[in-house]
Design a protein around this motif. Structure first.
Motif, mmCIF file in Angstrom:
data_model
loop_
_atom_site.group_PDB
_atom_site.id
_atom_site.type_symbol
_atom_site.label_atom_id
_atom_site.label_comp_id
_atom_site.label_asym_id
_atom_site.label_seq_id
_atom_site.Cartn_x
_atom_site.Cartn_y
_atom_site.Cartn_z
ATOM 1 N N UNK A 1 9.181 3.970 10.839
ATOM 2 C CA UNK A 1 9.611 2.571 10.956
ATOM 3 C C UNK A 1 8.662 1.569 10.301
ATOM 4 N N UNK A 2 7.461 2.008 9.954
ATOM 5 C CA UNK A 2 6.493 1.085 9.350
ATOM 6 C C UNK A 2 6.290 1.301 7.858
ATOM 7 N N UNK A 3 6.512 2.498 7.372
ATOM 8 C CA UNK A 3 6.235 2.792 5.965
ATOM 9 C C UNK A 3 7.446 3.479 5.336
ATOM 10 N N UNK A 4 8.214 2.668 4.598
ATOM 11 C CA UNK A 4 9.391 3.201 3.922
ATOM 12 C C UNK A 4 9.660 2.379 2.666
ATOM 13 N N UNK B 1 14.651 -5.091 10.088
ATOM 14 C CA UNK B 1 14.525 -3.873 10.884
ATOM 15 C C UNK B 1 13.684 -4.067 12.141
ATOM 16 N N UNK B 2 12.757 -5.010 12.133
ATOM 17 C CA UNK B 2 11.928 -5.321 13.294
ATOM 18 C C UNK B 2 11.335 -4.065 13.945
ATOM 19 N N UNK B 3 10.570 -3.333 13.145
ATOM 20 C CA UNK B 3 9.846 -2.141 13.597
ATOM 21 C C UNK B 3 10.752 -0.970 13.982
ATOM 22 N N UNK B 4 11.970 -0.970 13.471
ATOM 23 C CA UNK B 4 12.900 0.132 13.678
ATOM 24 C C UNK B 4 13.181 0.749 12.306
ATOM 25 N N UNK B 5 13.158 2.054 12.212
ATOM 26 C CA UNK B 5 13.395 2.733 10.939
ATOM 27 C C UNK B 5 14.822 2.462 10.450
ATOM 28 N N UNK B 6 15.009 2.305 9.140
ATOM 29 C CA UNK B 6 16.350 2.060 8.606
ATOM 30 C C UNK B 6 17.270 3.278 8.696
ATOM 31 N N UNK C 1 5.217 -1.801 4.297
ATOM 32 C CA UNK C 1 3.942 -1.119 4.431
ATOM 33 C C UNK C 1 3.350 -1.154 5.825
ATOM 34 N N UNK C 2 3.829 -2.032 6.658
ATOM 35 C CA UNK C 2 3.346 -2.097 8.033
ATOM 36 C C UNK C 2 4.186 -3.104 8.807
ATOM 37 N N UNK C 3 4.506 -2.751 10.035
ATOM 38 C CA UNK C 3 5.217 -3.627 10.954
ATOM 39 C C UNK C 3 6.517 -4.200 10.361
ATOM 40 N N UNK C 4 7.286 -4.779 11.199
ATOM 41 C CA UNK C 4 8.502 -5.519 10.931
ATOM 42 C C UNK C 4 9.440 -4.874 9.922
#
Length: 171
Positions: free
Chosen positions: A62-65, A51-56, A133-136
């Motif tokens: 975008x960071x916590x899912x 995802x590279x900091x993009x929400x699915x 949980x964070x980034x990427x």
């Protein structure tokens, strides 16, 4: 007549005329890391995402899912299967209720491995839990068939193969 031909062509393209259904795993996508704020459900043919900091999905952080994939997996041969996951953050993989991989924590693009014995031709319950949980945000799920274990590994030392949708069944 043209309308009927067009509808039949569309049905064939969608797999309806042949009785096929979408193959893959049902993914439940959640905002946050604890599977309690579901945003969408869809069938994913494979588990291979970066995802590279993009929400699915729209409306997700975008960071916590988190994502929970469920379905069936069919073993094409008898023997010990090696499951490998490459993830940025947490993963749990259960096959027929048995925990095969348990790396539930913050990880920076790491590889995790586990194995399980499967009988040829059987469908097994498969559940994959993932959180970012964070980034990427990254996950790939591979397996190595028992017959592949005796072949020469690739340059990385592994005989990884993304699990093709043809091995998944929603039942």
């Amino acid at each position: 007549m043209k309308k009927i031909v067009w509808m039949l062509a569309l049905a064939c393209a969608m797999g309806l005329a042949s009785g096929q259904s979408d193959q893959g795993l049902v993914g439940e996508y959640y905002d946050g890391m604890s599977f309690n704020n579901k945003k969408m459900t869809r069938t994913d043919a494979q588990i291979s995402f970066f995802w590279n900091n993009v929400a699915p999905a729209k409306g997700m952080d975008p960071e916590r899912f988190s994502i929970r994939w469920k379905g069936k997996i069919k073993a094409p041969e008898r023997g010990s299967y090696i499951f490998r996951a490459y993830v940025d953050d947490g993963i749990r993989v259960k096959v027929d209720g048995k925990m095969v991989i348990n790396a539930w924590g913050l990880h920076d693009s790491e590889r995790f491995t586990g194995s399980v014995w499967l009988e040829a031709g059987r469908y097994y319950d498969l559940q994959v839990d993932y959180f970012n949980g964070m980034l990427e945000g990254e996950i790939q799920l591979y397996w190595q068939l028992p017959s592949e274990a005796i072949k020469t590994p690739d340059a990385s030392g592994h005989r990884d193969e993304l699990i093709a949708s043809s091995y998944f069944g929603i039942r």
